[in-house]
Design an enzyme around this catalytic site. Structure first.
Site, PDB file in Angstrom:
ATOM      1  N   CYS A 171      -3.838 -18.029  14.414  1.00  0.00           N
ATOM      2  CA  CYS A 171      -3.726 -17.565  15.516  1.00  0.00           C
ATOM      3  C   CYS A 171      -3.758 -18.051  17.217  1.00  0.00           C
ATOM      4  O   CYS A 171      -4.641 -19.048  16.735  1.00  0.00           O
ATOM      5  CB  CYS A 171      -5.090 -16.052  15.653  1.00  0.00           C
ATOM      6  SG  CYS A 171      -4.907 -15.407  14.374  1.00  0.00           S
ATOM      7  N   ARG A 180       1.053  -0.943   0.109  1.00  0.00           N
ATOM      8  CA  ARG A 180       0.708  -0.058  -0.210  1.00  0.00           C
ATOM      9  C   ARG A 180       0.667   1.235  -0.011  1.00  0.00           C
ATOM     10  O   ARG A 180       0.302   2.534  -0.965  1.00  0.00           O
ATOM     11  CB  ARG A 180      -1.204   0.335   1.129  1.00  0.00           C
ATOM     12  CG  ARG A 180      -1.480   1.111   1.196  1.00  0.00           C
ATOM     13  CD  ARG A 180      -2.915   0.762   2.027  1.00  0.00           C
ATOM     14  NE  ARG A 180      -3.757  -0.019   2.129  1.00  0.00           N
ATOM     15  CZ  ARG A 180      -4.104  -0.535   2.604  1.00  0.00           C
ATOM     16  NH1 ARG A 180      -4.179  -0.637   3.474  1.00  0.00           N
ATOM     17  NH2 ARG A 180      -5.066  -1.643   1.525  1.00  0.00           N
ATOM     18  N   TYR A 181       1.742   1.098   0.688  1.00  0.00           N
ATOM     19  CA  TYR A 181       2.896   2.632   0.864  1.00  0.00           C
ATOM     20  C   TYR A 181       4.061   2.290   0.474  1.00  0.00           C
ATOM     21  O   TYR A 181       4.412   0.584  -0.036  1.00  0.00           O
ATOM     22  CB  TYR A 181       2.975   2.588   2.812  1.00  0.00           C
ATOM     23  CG  TYR A 181       2.037   3.202   3.225  1.00  0.00           C
ATOM     24  CD1 TYR A 181       1.183   3.914   3.255  1.00  0.00           C
ATOM     25  CD2 TYR A 181       2.027   1.973   4.397  1.00  0.00           C
ATOM     26  CE1 TYR A 181       0.215   4.398   4.482  1.00  0.00           C
ATOM     27  CE2 TYR A 181       0.714   2.643   5.041  1.00  0.00           C
ATOM     28  CZ  TYR A 181       0.115   3.125   4.994  1.00  0.00           C
ATOM     29  OH  TYR A 181      -0.679   3.101   5.761  1.00  0.00           O
ATOM     30  N   ARG A 222       7.038   0.279   2.551  1.00  0.00           N
ATOM     31  CA  ARG A 222       6.941  -0.609   3.178  1.00  0.00           C
ATOM     32  C   ARG A 222       5.652  -1.547   2.285  1.00  0.00           C
ATOM     33  O   ARG A 222       4.729  -0.950   1.993  1.00  0.00           O
ATOM     34  CB  ARG A 222       6.589  -0.199   4.778  1.00  0.00           C
ATOM     35  CG  ARG A 222       5.148   0.528   4.495  1.00  0.00           C
ATOM     36  CD  ARG A 222       6.272   1.329   5.586  1.00  0.00           C
ATOM     37  NE  ARG A 222       4.807   2.458   6.024  1.00  0.00           N
ATOM     38  CZ  ARG A 222       4.165   3.607   5.781  1.00  0.00           C
ATOM     39  NH1 ARG A 222       5.126   4.016   5.309  1.00  0.00           N
ATOM     40  NH2 ARG A 222       3.909   4.014   6.627  1.00  0.00           N
ATOM     41  N   ASP A 272      -7.756   4.040   9.770  1.00  0.00           N
ATOM     42  CA  ASP A 272      -7.451   3.381   8.297  1.00  0.00           C
ATOM     43  C   ASP A 272      -8.044   2.991   7.445  1.00  0.00           C
ATOM     44  O   ASP A 272     -10.306   2.908   6.919  1.00  0.00           O
ATOM     45  CB  ASP A 272      -7.472   1.455   8.776  1.00  0.00           C
ATOM     46  CG  ASP A 272      -6.083   1.221   8.191  1.00  0.00           C
ATOM     47  OD1 ASP A 272      -5.707   1.284   6.754  1.00  0.00           O
ATOM     48  OD2 ASP A 272      -5.496   0.951   9.199  1.00  0.00           O
ATOM     49  N   CYS A 298     -11.897  -9.239  14.789  1.00  0.00           N
ATOM     50  CA  CYS A 298     -10.617  -8.998  13.695  1.00  0.00           C
ATOM     51  C   CYS A 298     -10.880  -8.452  12.857  1.00  0.00           C
ATOM     52  O   CYS A 298     -12.529  -8.888  12.084  1.00  0.00           O
ATOM     53  CB  CYS A 298     -10.075 -10.310  13.563  1.00  0.00           C
ATOM     54  SG  CYS A 298      -9.184 -10.462  12.965  1.00  0.00           S
ATOM     55  N   LYS A 320      -3.479   4.191   7.042  1.00  0.00           N
ATOM     56  CA  LYS A 320      -3.576   4.640   8.090  1.00  0.00           C
ATOM     57  C   LYS A 320      -3.853   6.703   8.311  1.00  0.00           C
ATOM     58  O   LYS A 320      -2.353   7.089   7.999  1.00  0.00           O
ATOM     59  CB  LYS A 320      -2.351   3.955   8.959  1.00  0.00           C
ATOM     60  CG  LYS A 320      -2.997   2.603   9.642  1.00  0.00           C
ATOM     61  CD  LYS A 320      -1.040   2.358  10.218  1.00  0.00           C
ATOM     62  CE  LYS A 320      -1.777   1.091  10.193  1.00  0.00           C
ATOM     63  NZ  LYS A 320      -1.102   0.461   9.401  1.00  0.00           N
ATOM     64  N   ARG A 331      -9.642  -8.877   9.995  1.00  0.00           N
ATOM     65  CA  ARG A 331      -8.621  -9.801   8.732  1.00  0.00           C
ATOM     66  C   ARG A 331      -9.815 -11.768   8.955  1.00  0.00           C
ATOM     67  O   ARG A 331      -9.327 -12.704   8.996  1.00  0.00           O
ATOM     68  CB  ARG A 331      -7.643 -10.748   9.121  1.00  0.00           C
ATOM     69  CG  ARG A 331      -6.730  -9.562   8.591  1.00  0.00           C
ATOM     70  CD  ARG A 331      -5.504  -9.091   7.929  1.00  0.00           C
ATOM     71  NE  ARG A 331      -4.696  -8.418   7.468  1.00  0.00           N
ATOM     72  CZ  ARG A 331      -3.626  -7.448   8.203  1.00  0.00           C
ATOM     73  NH1 ARG A 331      -3.035  -8.460   9.511  1.00  0.00           N
ATOM     74  NH2 ARG A 331      -2.938  -6.815   8.297  1.00  0.00           N
ATOM     75  N   ASP A 383     -12.449  -1.151  12.412  1.00  0.00           N
ATOM     76  CA  ASP A 383     -12.808  -1.061  11.308  1.00  0.00           C
ATOM     77  C   ASP A 383     -14.156  -1.919  10.891  1.00  0.00           C
ATOM     78  O   ASP A 383     -14.390  -2.785  11.371  1.00  0.00           O
ATOM     79  CB  ASP A 383     -11.707  -1.867  10.259  1.00  0.00           C
ATOM     80  CG  ASP A 383     -10.376  -1.650  10.641  1.00  0.00           C
ATOM     81  OD1 ASP A 383     -10.054  -0.668  10.241  1.00  0.00           O
ATOM     82  OD2 ASP A 383      -8.632  -2.140  10.732  1.00  0.00           O
ATOM     83  N   CYS A 426      -9.840 -13.057  17.964  1.00  0.00           N
ATOM     84  CA  CYS A 426     -10.540 -12.522  18.420  1.00  0.00           C
ATOM     85  C   CYS A 426     -11.782 -11.478  17.618  1.00  0.00           C
ATOM     86  O   CYS A 426     -11.409 -11.647  16.049  1.00  0.00           O
ATOM     87  CB  CYS A 426      -9.229 -10.688  18.528  1.00  0.00           C
ATOM     88  SG  CYS A 426      -7.651 -11.977  18.808  1.00  0.00           S
TER      89      CYS A 426
HETATM   90  C1  LIG Z   1      -0.452  -0.824   8.520  1.00  0.00           C
HETATM   91  C2  LIG Z   1       0.656  -1.004   7.835  1.00  0.00           C
HETATM   92  C3  LIG Z   1       1.219  -0.914   7.458  1.00  0.00           C
HETATM   93  C4  LIG Z   1       2.465  -0.132   7.981  1.00  0.00           C
HETATM   94  O1  LIG Z   1       1.942   1.681   8.434  1.00  0.00           O
HETATM   95  P1  LIG Z   1       3.092   1.685   9.559  1.00  0.00           P
HETATM   96  O2  LIG Z   1       2.253   2.900   9.647  1.00  0.00           O
HETATM   97  O3  LIG Z   1       3.875   2.482   9.211  1.00  0.00           O
HETATM   98  O4  LIG Z   1       3.130   1.613  10.352  1.00  0.00           O
HETATM   99  C5  LIG Z   1       2.161  -1.364   6.242  1.00  0.00           C
HETATM  100  N1  LIG Z   1       1.411  -1.549   4.769  1.00  0.00           N
HETATM  101  C6  LIG Z   1      -0.272  -1.977   5.597  1.00  0.00           C
HETATM  102  C7  LIG Z   1      -0.539  -2.701   4.281  1.00  0.00           C
HETATM  103  C8  LIG Z   1      -0.583  -1.866   6.746  1.00  0.00           C
HETATM  104  O5  LIG Z   1      -1.581  -1.980   6.723  1.00  0.00           O
HETATM  105  S1  SF4 Z   2      -7.189  -9.386  15.384  1.00  0.00           S
HETATM  106 FE1  SF4 Z   2      -7.745 -11.063  14.401  1.00  0.00          FE
HETATM  107  S2  SF4 Z   2      -5.307 -11.463  13.180  1.00  0.00           S
HETATM  108 FE2  SF4 Z   2      -4.866 -10.500  15.440  1.00  0.00          FE
HETATM  109  S3  SF4 Z   2      -4.912 -12.498  16.598  1.00  0.00           S
HETATM  110 FE3  SF4 Z   2      -6.904 -11.355  17.041  1.00  0.00          FE
HETATM  111  S4  SF4 Z   2      -7.488 -12.949  15.184  1.00  0.00           S
HETATM  112 FE4  SF4 Z   2      -5.742 -12.911  15.050  1.00  0.00          FE
END
Ligand SMILES: *Cc1c(COP(=O)(O)O)cnc(C)c1O
Ligand code: SF4
Length: 392
Positions: free
Chosen positions: A149, A136-137, A140, A355, A156, A362, A158, A318, A153
């Site tokens: 996991c 995305r960025y 990184r 997000d 979650c 973010k 995801r 989210d 949670c």
């Molecule tokens: C959160 C995230 C990051 C890291 O973001 P930082 O602000 O540098 O901690 C990188 N890629 C994705 C897709 C993310 O969701």
């Molecule tokens: S938030 Fe989602 S990915 Fe993170 S530990 Fe909990 S269940 Fe696993």
């Protein structure tokens, strides 16, 4: 309102407050664990194998509500209920709103889709150039290495991916395209390994992956996102930290939501990581009725500093399908930052972020301290609301 009602209310508030900060039970006080050998208890594989999956098992530890009973039945497949025996010891059996319990036990509200909720609100699948990688960025990437996991949670983000689907066990071939992608993109200087929880993988597999990434010369910064020190602290073994040390520097982002999660056992795990030279940060999801009050968040960040974890982010929950009952208004997050910044150590103040739905990344949100800005002149307010003028 008569005085006696007021006093009663205050008493109840105090009782609730005291319960919420109460420390865990010893596992041997729980009937189904009373004969477990301490060595077994402290073995992370044992903890994983003995996770609580059914209504019958859980009702031996706590009295379930009808909403929970329905929730557990429905939560089959992705993001099924999986509670480590360790996590179960942190649950207050008397309190249906126990923050530990609400994060782990499904309720029927999870199966209600609300307005604005999505399956993949951050559009991670769209921003994935090769399998398991989110880019995305520019500088990184996020590498999703497993869907397992320690515990699942209920909030979650995801949940579309997480929960022990079939995994291709040939690890090398599974991540080859992602590693090749990072190799061929020289702008990538930061790799965030997440999932699921990377520490549910075996040491050798994690090492393999770290070796692969460390061999790419333009990757400067390596971090791992995990919740294992909180949900399965037994996983942080001498062998694991000694292995991680070899690939230093590695930063860790640990998902913490409530001060009750910081048990003696969790502290031992964090100490081992710190002493192996891994800087620790926390990520917290703002959750209604769990940590949305400023005094609760303050307690959490203070306790985090004491175990050498630097509060990094608070996330707005989210808009993922089925999480409406956890979501607070944005003002709750802003209010928390207002009550932290200036009122406590700067190190204790995380950044509150939303997000951006649809893949915006973010976005920091917080109280406004710049009251007006004109040529060469800023009018600012401090944490007490006093006004100051800064001339450029
Ligand atoms: C959160 C995230 C990051 C890291 O973001 P930082 O602000 O540098 O901690 C990188 N890629 C994705 C897709 C993310 O969701
Ligand atoms: S938030 Fe989602 S990915 Fe993170 S530990 Fe909990 S269940 Fe696993």
């Amino acid at each position: 309102m008569s005085n006696s009602i007021l006093v009663d209310n205050q008493k109840t508030q105090l009782e609730i407050h005291l319960r919420r900060i109460q420390r865990p039970r010893d596992y041997q006080q729980i009937c189904i664990y009373k004969d477990v050998n301490p060595l077994e208890w402290d073995d992370w594989h044992w903890q994983l194998q003995h996770r609580i999956h059914t209504r019958e098992e859980l009702s031996k530890i706590i009295k379930l509500t009808p909403e929970e009973e329905k929730g557990i039945e429905k939560a089959k497949g992705r993001l099924f209920m999986a509670i480590t025996p360790y996590w179960a010891t942190l649950i207050d059996p008397e309190d249906a709103n126990c923050p530990i319990r609400r994060q782990a036990v499904p309720v029927s509200a999870e199966f209600v889709a609300s307005a604005h909720e999505m399956i993949d609100p951050l559009a991670e699948d769209r921003d994935s150039p090769v399998p398991h990688l989110v880019h995305r960025y520019p500088d990184r990437v996020l590498l999703l290495v497993t869907d397992h996991c320690g515990m699942y949670c209920r909030h979650c983000t995801r949940r579309r991916l997480v929960g022990e689907g079939e995994q291709d066990n040939n690890f090398v071939s599974r991540f080859e395209p992602a590693i090749e992608y990072i190799k061929s993109n020289r702008k990538i200087r930061d790799v965030l390994i997440s999932g699921g929880d990377p520490f549910t993988l075996e040491d050798e597999i994690i090492e393999n992956l770290l070796q692969g990434i460390r061999s790419i010369s333009h990757v400067e910064f390596l971090r791992i996102g995990t919740r294992v020190p909180v949900t399965l602290p037994q996983r942080i073994t001498e062998k694991l930290v000694n292995m991680l040390k070899k690939y230093s520097p590695i930063w860790l982002s640990i998902h913490f939501n409530h001060s009750k999660e910081i048990s003696k056992r969790c502290k031992i795990a964090c100490d081992m990581l710190s002493e192996a030279g891994l800087p620790l940060g926390s990520q917290t999801v703002l959750l209604k009725g769990i940590n949305d009050r400023p005094y609760l968040m303050k307690r959490l960040v203070h306790e985090l500093l004491q175990i050498r974890v630097r509060p990094y982010y608070i996330y707005q929950c989210d808009p993922v399908k089925g999480t409406q009952h956890f979501r607070t208004p944005v003002s709750a997050g802003i209010n928390i930052i207002e009550k932290l910044r200036g009122h406590t150590s700067g190190y204790a103040v995380p950044t509150y972020v939303i997000d951006g739905p649809g893949g915006g990344g973010k976005i920091p949100v917080g109280p406004n301290y710049v009251l007006s800005q004109a040529k060469g002149k800023y009018v600012l307010r401090n944490y007490k609301g006093k006004i100051y003028t800064y001339l450029e």
